[in-house]
Design a protein around this motif. Structure first.
Motif, PDB file in Angstrom:
ATOM      1  N   THR A  35       0.832  -1.205   0.000  1.00 38.83           N
ATOM      2  CA  THR A  35       0.000   0.000   0.000  1.00 38.83           C
ATOM      3  C   THR A  35       0.865   1.253   0.000  1.00 38.83           C
ATOM      4  O   THR A  35       1.755   1.405   0.849  1.00 38.83           O
ATOM      5  N   VAL A  36       0.613   2.125  -0.964  1.00 40.87           N
ATOM      6  CA  VAL A  36       1.282   3.434  -1.046  1.00 40.87           C
ATOM      7  C   VAL A  36       0.252   4.501  -0.706  1.00 40.87           C
ATOM      8  O   VAL A  36      -0.827   4.540  -1.307  1.00 40.87           O
ATOM      9  N   ARG A  37       0.596   5.360   0.237  1.00 38.04           N
ATOM     10  CA  ARG A  37      -0.288   6.458   0.637  1.00 38.04           C
ATOM     11  C   ARG A  37       0.306   7.779   0.164  1.00 38.04           C
ATOM     12  O   ARG A  37       1.435   8.120   0.517  1.00 38.04           O
ATOM     13  N   SER A  38      -0.475   8.501  -0.623  1.00 39.33           N
ATOM     14  CA  SER A  38       0.065   9.701  -1.261  1.00 39.33           C
ATOM     15  C   SER A  38       0.491  10.759  -0.252  1.00 39.33           C
ATOM     16  O   SER A  38       1.424  11.519  -0.509  1.00 39.33           O
ATOM     17  N   GLN A  39      -0.173  10.816   0.917  1.00 40.36           N
ATOM     18  CA  GLN A  39       0.212  11.831   1.900  1.00 40.36           C
ATOM     19  C   GLN A  39       1.558  11.509   2.537  1.00 40.36           C
ATOM     20  O   GLN A  39       2.209  12.398   3.099  1.00 40.36           O
ATOM     21  N   ASP A  40       2.006  10.240   2.445  1.00 44.94           N
ATOM     22  CA  ASP A  40       3.289   9.852   3.036  1.00 44.94           C
ATOM     23  C   ASP A  40       4.431   9.852   2.028  1.00 44.94           C
ATOM     24  O   ASP A  40       5.611   9.936   2.421  1.00 44.94           O
ATOM     25  N   VAL A  70      -1.143  -4.256  -5.434  1.00 43.15           N
ATOM     26  CA  VAL A  70      -0.659  -2.909  -5.116  1.00 43.15           C
ATOM     27  C   VAL A  70      -1.856  -1.987  -4.928  1.00 43.15           C
ATOM     28  O   VAL A  70      -2.759  -1.937  -5.777  1.00 43.15           O
ATOM     29  N   TRP A  71      -1.841  -1.270  -3.817  1.00 42.59           N
ATOM     30  CA  TRP A  71      -2.868  -0.272  -3.499  1.00 42.59           C
ATOM     31  C   TRP A  71      -2.252   1.112  -3.537  1.00 42.59           C
ATOM     32  O   TRP A  71      -1.143   1.317  -3.046  1.00 42.59           O
ATOM     33  N   PHE A  72      -2.988   2.059  -4.089  1.00 40.53           N
ATOM     34  CA  PHE A  72      -2.627   3.469  -3.966  1.00 40.53           C
ATOM     35  C   PHE A  72      -3.798   4.194  -3.296  1.00 40.53           C
ATOM     36  O   PHE A  72      -4.923   4.166  -3.805  1.00 40.53           O
ATOM     37  N   TYR A  73      -3.523   4.806  -2.145  1.00 42.83           N
ATOM     38  CA  TYR A  73      -4.507   5.642  -1.458  1.00 42.83           C
ATOM     39  C   TYR A  73      -4.166   7.092  -1.797  1.00 42.83           C
ATOM     40  O   TYR A  73      -3.136   7.613  -1.353  1.00 42.83           O
ATOM     41  N   VAL A  75      -3.183   8.636 -14.264  1.00 43.83           N
ATOM     42  CA  VAL A  75      -1.950   7.902 -14.570  1.00 43.83           C
ATOM     43  C   VAL A  75      -2.064   6.469 -14.047  1.00 43.83           C
ATOM     44  O   VAL A  75      -1.685   5.509 -14.743  1.00 43.83           O
ATOM     45  N   LEU A  76      -2.593   6.326 -12.844  1.00 44.16           N
ATOM     46  CA  LEU A  76      -2.782   4.988 -12.270  1.00 44.16           C
ATOM     47  C   LEU A  76      -3.750   4.164 -13.112  1.00 44.16           C
ATOM     48  O   LEU A  76      -3.520   2.978 -13.372  1.00 44.16           O
ATOM     49  N   VAL A  77      -4.832   4.790 -13.550  1.00 42.08           N
ATOM     50  CA  VAL A  77      -5.817   4.081 -14.365  1.00 42.08           C
ATOM     51  C   VAL A  77      -5.178   3.587 -15.664  1.00 42.08           C
ATOM     52  O   VAL A  77      -5.427   2.457 -16.114  1.00 42.08           O
ATOM     53  N   LYS A  78      -4.352   4.411 -16.285  1.00 42.63           N
ATOM     54  CA  LYS A  78      -3.679   4.006 -17.529  1.00 42.63           C
ATOM     55  C   LYS A  78      -2.741   2.833 -17.306  1.00 42.63           C
ATOM     56  O   LYS A  78      -2.444   2.071 -18.227  1.00 42.63           O
ATOM     57  N   ALA A  95      -9.162   4.871  -3.131  1.00 44.87           N
ATOM     58  CA  ALA A  95      -8.262   3.714  -3.130  1.00 44.87           C
ATOM     59  C   ALA A  95      -8.322   3.033  -4.487  1.00 44.87           C
ATOM     60  O   ALA A  95      -9.399   2.646  -4.950  1.00 44.87           O
ATOM     61  N   LEU A  96      -7.166   2.899  -5.138  1.00 43.49           N
ATOM     62  CA  LEU A  96      -7.070   2.204  -6.413  1.00 43.49           C
ATOM     63  C   LEU A  96      -6.238   0.935  -6.223  1.00 43.49           C
ATOM     64  O   LEU A  96      -5.291   0.916  -5.429  1.00 43.49           O
ATOM     65  N   LEU A  97      -6.569  -0.085  -6.971  1.00 44.42           N
ATOM     66  CA  LEU A  97      -5.977  -1.401  -6.791  1.00 44.42           C
ATOM     67  C   LEU A  97      -5.510  -1.982  -8.116  1.00 44.42           C
ATOM     68  O   LEU A  97      -6.199  -1.857  -9.138  1.00 44.42           O
TER      69      LEU A  97
END
Length: 266
Positions: A22-27, A54-57, A68-71, A85-87
């Motif tokens: 999990t990647v958190r954008s605020q961190d 892989v998770w992106f919050y 970009v994540l969707v692509k 949250a994207l997976l």
């Protein structure tokens, strides 16, 4: 210790016991013009390390990451008011078995019956057709069923109550937001009787004889069934009561409210 150049070239994230990262954008801040390249390098590294998912919050201030994540094959899993949250499932040897996000709403209806065998009933301010129903509403996140019922009745009718038992519940699909819906009828003991109707939500509120409610033409079949079952359980002394049980599995500890069938002592 300062991160190395190699570390800075990829996202670090947090690995869980299922080998999901999990990647958190605020961190882990990243300029938008550098994000795509860093994402591709990170995905290559994670696949090589055997990461399964892989998770992106992503919070509001990094919303430019989303397209970009969707692509790159990420899909929307869930969202709240703070982040989305994207997976992406990256393990080609297994089919993704990550459960969908919460798909069921939980609501409560309060069956408040006084010593005169009268039940507290309401009519909504906004309705498709006029009908008498039980006061209630949705359970808030982190809120117990019993607490939610007491709160909703106070907010809508001004009547103070305490928990007695569970009467029944209804489970259905394609309700609000296309979600499934569990509606739990909670028997409550009134501690006050004066009604202070919430005019924002209700057009009417009154005490009605329970036997009348169970056969009233402006009460739909589901609520008539609830009333009949309440009367039946009252006669035979059975009820679904509340027991608090602590769940403890190694370091995993949770306080639980367990609702189970019980019988009044004769």
């Amino acid at each position: 210790m300062e991160p190395s150049a190699n570390d800075a070239a990829v996202f670090q994230g947090t690995l869980d016991r299922y080998k999901g990262l999990t990647v958190r954008s605020q961190d882990e801040k990243c300029p938008t013009d550098q994000f795509s390249d860093k994402l591709v390098k990170s995905l290559d590294k994670w696949v090589g390390e055997g990461v399964r998912a892989v998770w992106f919050y992503v919070t509001h201030d990094q919303a430019e990451w989303v397209p970009v994540l969707v692509k790159q094959g990420f899909t929307f899993h869930h969202a709240n008011s703070d982040r989305v949250a994207l997976l992406k499932w990256v393990d080609s040897s297994e089919v993704c078995n990550i459960p969908s996000f919460a798909h069921t709403l939980v609501g409560v209806g309060g069956m408040v019956v006084n010593d005169k065998d009268e039940v507290l009933v309401v009519q909504e301010r906004f309705y498709a057709a006029p009908h008498w129903k039980l006061p209630g509403g949705y359970v808030d996140p982190g809120e117990d069923i019993s607490v939610a019922a007491v709160r909703e009745i106070m907010e809508e009718t001004g009547v103070e109550t305490e928990f007695r038992s569970i009467v029944a519940f209804r489970h259905g699909h394609n309700f609000n937001f296309g979600c499934s819906d569990i509606y739990i009828i909670v028997a409550l003991k009134p501690l006050s009787s004066m009604i202070k109707k919430c005019d924002k939500e209700l057009s009417a509120c009154q005490w009605m004889p329970l036997e009348e409610y169970a056969t009233h033409p402006l009460v739909h079949a589901t609520n008539r069934h609830f009333a009949e079952k309440y009367l039946e359980c009252s006669r035979n002394g059975s009820f679904i009561g509340l027991t608090e049980i602590e769940l403890r599995i190694k370091d995993f500890v949770r306080q639980q409210k367990v609702y189970s069938l019980q019988f009044e002592q004769k």
